[in-house]
Design a protein around this motif. Structure first.
Motif, PDB file in Angstrom:
ATOM      1  N   LYS A 131      -3.548   7.293  -5.241  1.00 16.98           N
ATOM      2  CA  LYS A 131      -2.363   6.791  -4.739  1.00 16.98           C
ATOM      3  C   LYS A 131      -1.514   6.633  -5.787  1.00 16.98           C
ATOM      4  O   LYS A 131      -1.701   6.518  -6.940  1.00 16.98           O
ATOM      5  CB  LYS A 131      -2.721   4.886  -4.823  1.00 16.98           C
ATOM      6  N   VAL A 139       0.022   0.521   5.391  1.00 19.66           N
ATOM      7  CA  VAL A 139       0.720   1.656   4.586  1.00 19.66           C
ATOM      8  C   VAL A 139      -0.976   2.072   3.517  1.00 19.66           C
ATOM      9  O   VAL A 139      -0.337   0.985   2.330  1.00 19.66           O
ATOM     10  CB  VAL A 139       1.942   1.497   4.707  1.00 19.66           C
ATOM     11  N   GLY A 140      -1.163   3.213   3.626  1.00 19.67           N
ATOM     12  CA  GLY A 140      -2.064   3.282   2.728  1.00 19.67           C
ATOM     13  C   GLY A 140      -3.183   3.709   3.060  1.00 19.67           C
ATOM     14  O   GLY A 140      -3.111   4.779   4.113  1.00 19.67           O
ATOM     15  N   GLN A 141      -4.432   4.273   2.528  1.00 17.91           N
ATOM     16  CA  GLN A 141      -4.726   4.846   2.467  1.00 17.91           C
ATOM     17  C   GLN A 141      -6.411   3.992   3.599  1.00 17.91           C
ATOM     18  O   GLN A 141      -6.309   3.284   3.153  1.00 17.91           O
ATOM     19  CB  GLN A 141      -6.089   5.619   1.193  1.00 17.91           C
ATOM     20  N   LYS A 183      -3.781   9.532   4.744  1.00 21.26           N
ATOM     21  CA  LYS A 183      -3.431   8.206   5.702  1.00 21.26           C
ATOM     22  C   LYS A 183      -1.978   8.704   5.376  1.00 21.26           C
ATOM     23  O   LYS A 183      -1.084   7.746   5.872  1.00 21.26           O
ATOM     24  CB  LYS A 183      -4.627   6.699   6.197  1.00 21.26           C
ATOM     25  N   ALA A 184      -2.100   9.072   3.835  1.00 26.14           N
ATOM     26  CA  ALA A 184      -1.026   8.184   2.853  1.00 26.14           C
ATOM     27  C   ALA A 184      -0.513   9.278   2.212  1.00 26.14           C
ATOM     28  O   ALA A 184      -1.700  10.165   1.883  1.00 26.14           O
ATOM     29  CB  ALA A 184      -0.814   6.500   2.766  1.00 26.14           C
ATOM     30  N   GLN A 235       4.730   5.878   8.407  1.00 28.20           N
ATOM     31  CA  GLN A 235       3.771   6.936   8.861  1.00 28.20           C
ATOM     32  C   GLN A 235       2.345   5.795   8.857  1.00 28.20           C
ATOM     33  O   GLN A 235       1.078   6.125   8.502  1.00 28.20           O
ATOM     34  CB  GLN A 235       3.214   8.120   8.088  1.00 28.20           C
ATOM     35  N   ARG A 236       2.721   4.125   8.942  1.00 27.55           N
ATOM     36  CA  ARG A 236       1.819   3.550   8.773  1.00 27.55           C
ATOM     37  C   ARG A 236       0.976   3.456  10.647  1.00 27.55           C
ATOM     38  O   ARG A 236       0.703   4.245  11.438  1.00 27.55           O
ATOM     39  CB  ARG A 236       3.080   2.497   9.033  1.00 27.55           C
ATOM     40  N   ILE A 256       7.890   6.779   4.314  1.00 26.33           N
ATOM     41  CA  ILE A 256       6.196   6.537   4.686  1.00 26.33           C
ATOM     42  C   ILE A 256       6.111   5.811   5.133  1.00 26.33           C
ATOM     43  O   ILE A 256       4.932   5.764   5.864  1.00 26.33           O
ATOM     44  CB  ILE A 256       5.752   6.064   2.637  1.00 26.33           C
ATOM     45  N   TRP A 315       1.783  -2.828   2.897  1.00 24.92           N
ATOM     46  CA  TRP A 315       1.747  -2.105   2.561  1.00 24.92           C
ATOM     47  C   TRP A 315       0.619  -2.111   1.643  1.00 24.92           C
ATOM     48  O   TRP A 315       0.777  -2.835   0.250  1.00 24.92           O
ATOM     49  CB  TRP A 315       3.130  -1.829   1.245  1.00 24.92           C
TER      50      TRP A 315
END
Length: 350
Positions: A308, A106-108, A285-286, A347-348, A344, A85
């Protein structure tokens, strides 16, 4: 079928490198507070996580999160982590780049964050795609004595790679703007250029936009084929025209979801769709957060896209008032903080 996951949450260990003389200021603690909120929430939901220590203290941030260094990432992997994450500031060349294709994220994307954290670049892009974005001007340390505004006062000046409302101020005339520029350039916090835009006098709202994917909403599996917006959150109790930094004033003290009547107005429906379009343009992407404000005629403009969004939340001791803007919005569709994080995490990407 995605393999069983084991999550490690990363926090920002050190200042991100400057880009073209522009600095993104580092938050004290590097988001270890929200990282601990995330990790603790996942732990209470029986989602397997790894932590730097075997028996983390619920009140101590760093027991729950790993530094976003190569050593920190490898340490988490050695403990079984296969999902990271990215609760940190990303940039091209970030240590996580070396692990692309080897772990879930998990994130951009780092390159996307590096690009779209630049407010001037991003707002020009969105404006070129037909989205309503205020006019803007870059004022550099080199041209600070001969800049020409193409819009009227009041003016908002802010860091180009900002973090929330830190360093953001509204001024009413050139004398005040010059004084603000002196303060910003002499602080060594933001770099060699400042972003300026006209002040919008109407209501301010924030939209959290989620990526395409499969979600659980009201106990039903819902497939979202494109980016979509959570309900809008209204900001109030501004200080000198600017929403206070959430590190100074808790979000719950100056923000609330819109009521049903206002949420269903044409203006809010339109700007929600425009924010979703903006997320699609940058292929987020997140979750991202977009701050919007209306002019005197009630037309909303997108003025700040945040790659973020803050993701603090309640659960740990003395954190009951730490809902983020995204968490407030999520409650309107029936998600508590735990369910927001679950969705959230779903969506990894690899």
């Amino acid at each position: 079928m995605k393999k069983p996951i084991c999550v490690a949450v990363l926090y920002q260990h050190q200042q991100a490198p400057a880009k073209d003389g522009i600095i993104k200021p580092m938050k004290s603690g590097g988001y270890s507070d929200s990282g601990a909120d995330i990790a603790y929430s996942l732990h209470t939901q029986n989602i397997k996580i790894v932590t730097p220590v075997d028996s983390p203290n619920v009140a101590y941030y760093y027991d729950w999160v790993f530094p976003d260094t190569e050593a920190g990432i490898r340490s988490a992997i050695s403990k079984g982590a296969n999902t990271f994450w990215l609760n940190t500031v990303l940039y091209q060349g970030h240590p996580i780049d070396a692990f692309y294709g080897k772990v879930w994220l998990v994130g951009q994307r780092t390159g996307d964050t590096d690009l779209y954290d630049d407010k001037f670049y991003t707002n020009n892009l969105l404006r070129s795609k037909g989205l309503p974005v205020p006019d803007a001007l870059i004022i550099s340390a080199a041209n600070r004595n001969d800049y020409q505004l193409n819009f009227q006062y009041p003016v908002v000046a802010k860091p180009i790679r900002g973090r929330g409302s830190q360093g953001v101020a509204m001024v009413n005339d050139k004398i005040a703007l010059d004084e603000l520029l002196t303060a910003l350039f002499s602080s060594d916090l933001y770099g060699t250029s400042v972003y300026a835009e006209p002040y919008l006098n109407g209501q301010e709202i924030t939209l959290t936009v989620m990526p395409p994917g499969t979600y659980i909403i009201n106990n039903n599996e819902v497939i979202k084929n494109k980016h979509w917006s959570l309900p809008a959150v209204k900001r109030f109790n501004h200080a000198h025209g600017i929403a206070p930094y959430n590190g100074l004033v808790a979000i719950v003290n100056n923000s609330v979801v819109l009521d049903e009547e206002e949420e269903n107005t044409e203006e809010i429906i339109l700007v929600s769709a425009q924010c979703a379009e903006a997320a699609s343009i940058i292929d987020a992407k997140a979750p991202i957060r977009i701050d919007c404000r209306a002019d005197d005629n009630g037309k909303y403009f997108l003025f700040d896209l945040n790659m973020k969004p803050n993701m603090t939340g309640p659960g740990r001791p003395q954190r009951s008032d730490q809902d983020s803007l995204s968490a407030l919005a999520a409650r309107k569709i029936g998600w508590d903080f735990n369910q927001l994080l679950q969705n959230i995490l779903k969506q990894r990407w690899e």
